[in-house]
Design a protein around this motif. Structure first.
Motif, mmCIF file in Angstrom:
data_model
loop_
_atom_site.group_PDB
_atom_site.id
_atom_site.type_symbol
_atom_site.label_atom_id
_atom_site.label_comp_id
_atom_site.label_asym_id
_atom_site.label_seq_id
_atom_site.Cartn_x
_atom_site.Cartn_y
_atom_site.Cartn_z
ATOM 1 N N TRP A 173 0.838 -1.183 0.000
ATOM 2 C CA TRP A 173 0.000 0.000 0.000
ATOM 3 C C TRP A 173 0.878 1.240 0.000
ATOM 4 C CZ3 TRP A 173 -5.309 -0.124 -0.179
ATOM 5 C CH2 TRP A 173 -5.906 -1.377 0.000
ATOM 6 N N SER A 174 0.507 2.193 -0.862
ATOM 7 C CA SER A 174 1.205 3.461 -0.882
ATOM 8 C C SER A 174 0.270 4.485 -0.227
ATOM 9 C CB SER A 174 1.500 3.828 -2.340
ATOM 10 O OG SER A 174 2.057 5.108 -2.389
ATOM 11 N N ARG B 60 0.386 -3.168 -5.139
ATOM 12 C CA ARG B 60 0.727 -4.554 -5.475
ATOM 13 C C ARG B 60 -0.268 -5.458 -4.761
ATOM 14 N NH1 ARG B 60 5.266 -6.266 -2.906
ATOM 15 N NH2 ARG B 60 6.328 -4.344 -3.457
ATOM 16 N N ASN B 61 -0.725 -6.511 -5.459
ATOM 17 C CA ASN B 61 -1.682 -7.427 -4.867
ATOM 18 C C ASN B 61 -1.467 -8.815 -5.468
ATOM 19 O OD1 ASN B 61 -3.776 -8.696 -3.666
ATOM 20 N ND2 ASN B 61 -5.405 -7.578 -4.738
ATOM 21 N N ARG B 62 -0.955 -9.717 -4.707
ATOM 22 C CA ARG B 62 -0.647 -11.053 -5.242
ATOM 23 C C ARG B 62 -1.921 -11.856 -5.491
ATOM 24 N NH1 ARG B 62 3.407 -13.705 -1.223
ATOM 25 N NH2 ARG B 62 2.569 -15.580 -2.156
ATOM 26 N N ALA B 63 -3.017 -11.497 -4.805
ATOM 27 C CA ALA B 63 -4.224 -12.320 -4.884
ATOM 28 C C ALA B 63 -5.301 -11.685 -5.754
ATOM 29 C CB ALA B 63 -4.770 -12.576 -3.485
ATOM 30 N N GLY B 64 -4.977 -10.631 -6.467
ATOM 31 C CA GLY B 64 -6.024 -10.015 -7.283
ATOM 32 C C GLY B 64 -5.489 -8.771 -7.965
ATOM 33 N N PRO B 65 -6.360 -7.984 -8.552
ATOM 34 C CA PRO B 65 -5.906 -6.791 -9.271
ATOM 35 C C PRO B 65 -5.393 -5.717 -8.328
ATOM 36 C CG PRO B 65 -8.290 -6.882 -9.198
ATOM 37 C CD PRO B 65 -7.811 -8.151 -8.597
ATOM 38 N N SER B 66 -4.466 -4.950 -8.809
ATOM 39 C CA SER B 66 -3.930 -3.870 -7.996
ATOM 40 C C SER B 66 -4.352 -2.543 -8.628
ATOM 41 C CB SER B 66 -2.419 -3.967 -7.899
ATOM 42 O OG SER B 66 -1.848 -3.920 -9.182
ATOM 43 N N GLY B 67 -3.979 -1.464 -7.987
ATOM 44 C CA GLY B 67 -4.269 -0.152 -8.536
ATOM 45 C C GLY B 67 -5.454 0.526 -7.881
ATOM 46 N N ALA B 68 -6.218 -0.160 -7.071
ATOM 47 C CA ALA B 68 -7.383 0.449 -6.435
ATOM 48 C C ALA B 68 -6.943 1.572 -5.499
ATOM 49 C CB ALA B 68 -8.158 -0.610 -5.653
ATOM 50 N N ARG B 69 -7.767 2.640 -5.451
ATOM 51 C CA ARG B 69 -7.488 3.764 -4.566
ATOM 52 C C ARG B 69 -8.651 3.946 -3.609
ATOM 53 N NH1 ARG B 69 -3.880 7.739 -6.898
ATOM 54 N NH2 ARG B 69 -3.015 6.901 -8.830
ATOM 55 N N PHE B 70 -8.331 4.240 -2.394
ATOM 56 C CA PHE B 70 -9.367 4.452 -1.386
ATOM 57 C C PHE B 70 -9.031 5.689 -0.574
ATOM 58 C CE2 PHE B 70 -8.837 -0.074 -2.076
ATOM 59 C CZ PHE B 70 -10.126 -0.507 -2.340
ATOM 60 N N THR B 71 -10.056 6.409 -0.165
ATOM 61 C CA THR B 71 -9.858 7.438 0.846
ATOM 62 C C THR B 71 -10.489 6.920 2.125
ATOM 63 O OG1 THR B 71 -9.966 9.108 -0.854
ATOM 64 C CG2 THR B 71 -10.145 9.861 1.418
#
Lengths: 524, 223
Positions: free
Chosen positions: B157-158, B183-194
């Motif tokens: 997580w960044s 980075r996500n070994r178990a699924g898609p990455s790139g999601a952003r959350f506030t």
């Protein structure tokens, strides 16, 4: 008192032996004496074997001695250095027993109760000590008896004439008081460890040997010769207790090993440590206690000791976890063990112990989902052993106003002394205190501010920050006893959403100087 | 402990439920000045997971900052139970890693391993060791490292701080983060959350507007 065994060591030539050892032996076979000023005259207080052979005697004036032997090498006495030498010998003697008592100026007592068998018997131990001391340059006489007093007497007064007698004594010295009494009888009254005056008084009364003192009518005699003679007699015979304070506090439990061949490797040290831990565990079990602090002392052939200490947060008796701690500690000190000449003995001292509450121990396998408190504290022990107790910490909260004193960190070993106030998250979940606190607070440059309000812009770590939100002030009064200035704290958010805990020192416009601003902490 | 691949509920809550079953995660600041936020995110995750075996926070000195350090009063207000917290300040990185490995041996423990910004990123071998230790004893490790390198962690997580939502400039509200799953070994990455952290409930909440966006966007596409 169970069958105590004491070994007294007498170092008749400590002062000159020390000088010779330090390379101050006189050249060309000259005799060496030590003198000190006594009663306005220089008297001999020590001499080497050569001086004795030339007919010089203690308490002779230096002038007379010089008249007899003009080539004499005389050195002024240095009681401090002699004391240091005696203490070094005492430290070396700790490889035989943890209880070594300084008997200044030139003697030592060793409590060897239960230690003899480790050295092939008491007589072997006695001879071993005398031989080793001689190898190090110190002439010594040693004797073993059931009381310190009797051992002292035998070491000093079963002299050359009685050398045979002394050996017989040593070979057959029983532990009963009757035996000791019989063997003390022929010795002179001075063998009772008396001050010069009582000794002289006894001699004037015609009492020359201990036997005569023993037979003298006790009541009348006590009044006239003072209590000391009777006390010393009773102590020598074991009729009166004698409180001696060891050079270092005696451990409550210890285990000792001596090696036939010196050991060098870390593996060998670990093996020995394991044996010692097993020994100590047995003794601890009898007491229902466990280790809180243990010290492994390795006695080098070179006469130097290495001490490896481990701390435990909960009393511990099992060998395996104790050994894990020693292994971690040895990993750290390994390079510095400096076992160039090897170790000839090792001792494990249980310096602090505590009773183990057997009923409170959880059964193995009961808790599978979470590590037990015991497991957590054993991890704390291992971490502290390797990294040091100051680096494995638990939080501490204090009842104080000043933020920097309201909390701190302490070693996770051991328990907190007082119950600390418990801090809970606020009901609204809002943070009033930062997760990171600067110590000391860092000064900042405030570029614009509302009078008596928060800054609008400030510079910290060479970056200018625009204040978007500010909560406050929260006024925290300093300790007026310490002349601390009142502070107004603000919680600040900058344009990037970063949050700071700032404070202004003192009231706005107080005095001529602009108020100083600090950042004291950071919020998440 | 086999990680489920499909979240039971959408959004961060579903992702967090999956993460809870995976033994090693990683977080780092999104940029300079975001260190406190990255630490806050990591502590918050730890606070949601911590159990009777407690929380270890092992870091190298550089990760604690050169002056001062963690502040117990603030940590307690943040939702960290102080009686469950053990902090290990190691002089060097390998000591910090060793301490974390030791702590991971405690079944059920949560271990934060914090590294400083100096030096190279952790190598794959070291992060694999943390993963193995955690898997073996059913403990969880949170690796807090500024540098992004190869890692055996399930997610990275960044984290950046997020601005307060409040209209009132005198109200900061809850701690808020802009979190990106890089980075996500178990699924898609790139999601952003506030995310907002509620220390009292020990729970993350996603900001409302973004949830609305996620819900309404498909309808817009249908039209």
């Amino acid at each position: 008192m169970k069958d105590a065994r004491w070994l007294a060591i007498y170092l008749p030539r400590l002062a000159t032996d020390r000088l010779i050892r330090a390379g101050r032996a006189p050249a060309d076979d000259r005799a060496l004496v030590v003198y000190a000023k006594q009663a306005n005259a220089y008297q001999l207080t020590g001499m080497d074997a050569r001086a004795s052979a030339l007919g010089l005697r203690l308490a002779m004036s230096l002038a007379d001695a010089r008249a007899m032997q003009p080539s004499l090498e005389a050195v002024e006495a240095d009681p401090e250095e002699d004391g240091r030498a005696l203490d070094n010998i005492a430290a070396w003697c700790e490889r035989f027993t943890p209880v070594v008592v300084l008997d200044s100026p030139e003697g030592l007592f060793l409590d060897i109760t239960g230690c003899g068998h480790l050295f092939g018997g008491e007589e072997h131990l006695r001879q071993h000590i005398v031989t080793r001391l001689r190898a190090q340059g110190f002439v010594s006489r040693a004797a073993i008896a059931p009381t310190p007093g009797a051992a002292w007497a035998f070491a000093r007064y079963a002299t050359r004439k009685a050398a045979n007698l002394r050996d017989q004594l040593q070979a057959s010295l029983g532990s009963t008081n009757e035996d000791v009494a019989a063997k003390l009888s022929p010795l002179p009254v001075e063998a009772l460890r008396l001050d010069p005056q009582p000794a002289a008084l006894l001699r004037r009364l015609g009492l020359k040997t201990i036997g005569q003192v023993m037979q003298a009518p006790r009541s009348s005699f006590t009044a006239r010769a003072g209590a000391q003679a009777m006390l010393r007699l009773d102590q020598a015979l074991g009729r009166a207790q004698e409180a001696l304070s060891p050079r270092r506090p005696a451990p409550m439990v210890f285990a000792l090993r001596r090696f036939v061949e010196p050991i060098f490797s870390a593996e060998a040290v670990l093996k020995v440590a394991e044996d010692l831990c097993a020994d100590a565990a047995e003794k601890l079990e009898l007491r229902g206690a466990g280790v809180l602090r243990a010290e492994l002392i390795l006695f080098g052939v070179d006469g130097r000791d290495r001490v490896i200490g481990v701390n435990v947060s909960r009393p511990l008796r099992a060998v395996k976890p104790l050994m894990r701690l020693f292994r971690e500690k040895l990993n750290v000190v390994g390079e510095n063990l400096d076992a160039e000449f090897g170790f000839e003995a090792a001792r494990l001292d249980v310096v602090r112990l505590a009773t183990i509450d057997e009923s409170a121990r959880t059964l193995a396998g009961v808790e599978e989902t979470a590590a037990s408190a015991e497991q957590i504290s054993s991890i704390v022990d291992i971490l502290s052993a390797r990294l040091g107790p100051k680096r494995v910490l638990r939080a501490q909260v204090h009842d104080e106003h000043a933020p920097e004193r309201a909390a701190g960190w302490r070693s996770a070993l051991g328990k907190s002394k007082k119950s600390a106030p418990v801090v809970q998250p606020a009901r609204d979940g809002v943070q009033r205190r930062p997760i990171r606190l600067f110590a000391p607070a860092q000064i900042i440059e405030v570029m614009a501010s509302v009078p008596d309000g928060p800054p609008i812009r400030f510079r910290w770590r060479r970056v200018t920050r625009e204040v978007v939100r500010a909560e406050g002030p929260e006024r925290i009064a300093g300790d007026w006893l310490k002349r601390e200035i009142m502070r107004d704290y603000y919680r600040i958010e900058d344009k990037q959403g970063r949050r700071y805990w700032l404070y202004r020192e003192g009231h706005y416009g107080e005095g001529d100087a602009a108020p100083r601003w600090f950042v004291h902490g950071l919020f998440a | 402990m086999s990680p489920r691949l499909a979240p039971a509920e959408p959004g961060f809550a579903g992702l967090a439920a999956i993460m809870a079953a995976q033994p090693l995660h990683e977080a780092g600041p999104a940029g300079p000045g975001a260190e406190a936020a990255a630490l806050g995110f990591t502590l918050a995750l730890a606070a949601t997971w911590v159990g009777p075996a407690g929380l270890f926070w092992a870091g190298e000195d550089a990760a604690f900052g050169e002056e001062g350090g963690p502040y117990p009063v603030g940590l307690a207000q943040y939702g960290i139970a102080l009686d469950q917290l053990i902090v290990v300040r190691a002089k060097k990185r390998d000591e910090a890693l060793w301490a974390a490995e030791q702590a991971l041996a405690a079944r059920g423990a949560v271990v934060i391993c914090a590294l400083g910004a100096q030096g190279k990123p952790l190598d794959l071998k070291a992060s694999r060791r943390l993963l193995l230790f955690a898997e073996r004893s059913g403990s969880r490790c949170l690796l807090l490292q500024p540098a992004n390198g190869p890692s055996a962690a399930w997610t990275r997580w960044s984290i950046a701080p997020a601005e307060s939502e409040s209209e009132d400039p005198r109200d900061l509200g809850l701690p808020a983060f802009a979190a990106e799953l890089t980075r996500n070994r178990a699924g898609p990455s790139g999601a952003r959350f506030t995310l907002e952290w509620n220390a009292h409930e020990r729970r993350f909440a996603e900001r409302f507007q973004e949830k609305c966006e996620a819900v309404f966007r498909p309808e817009v596409r249908q039209a």
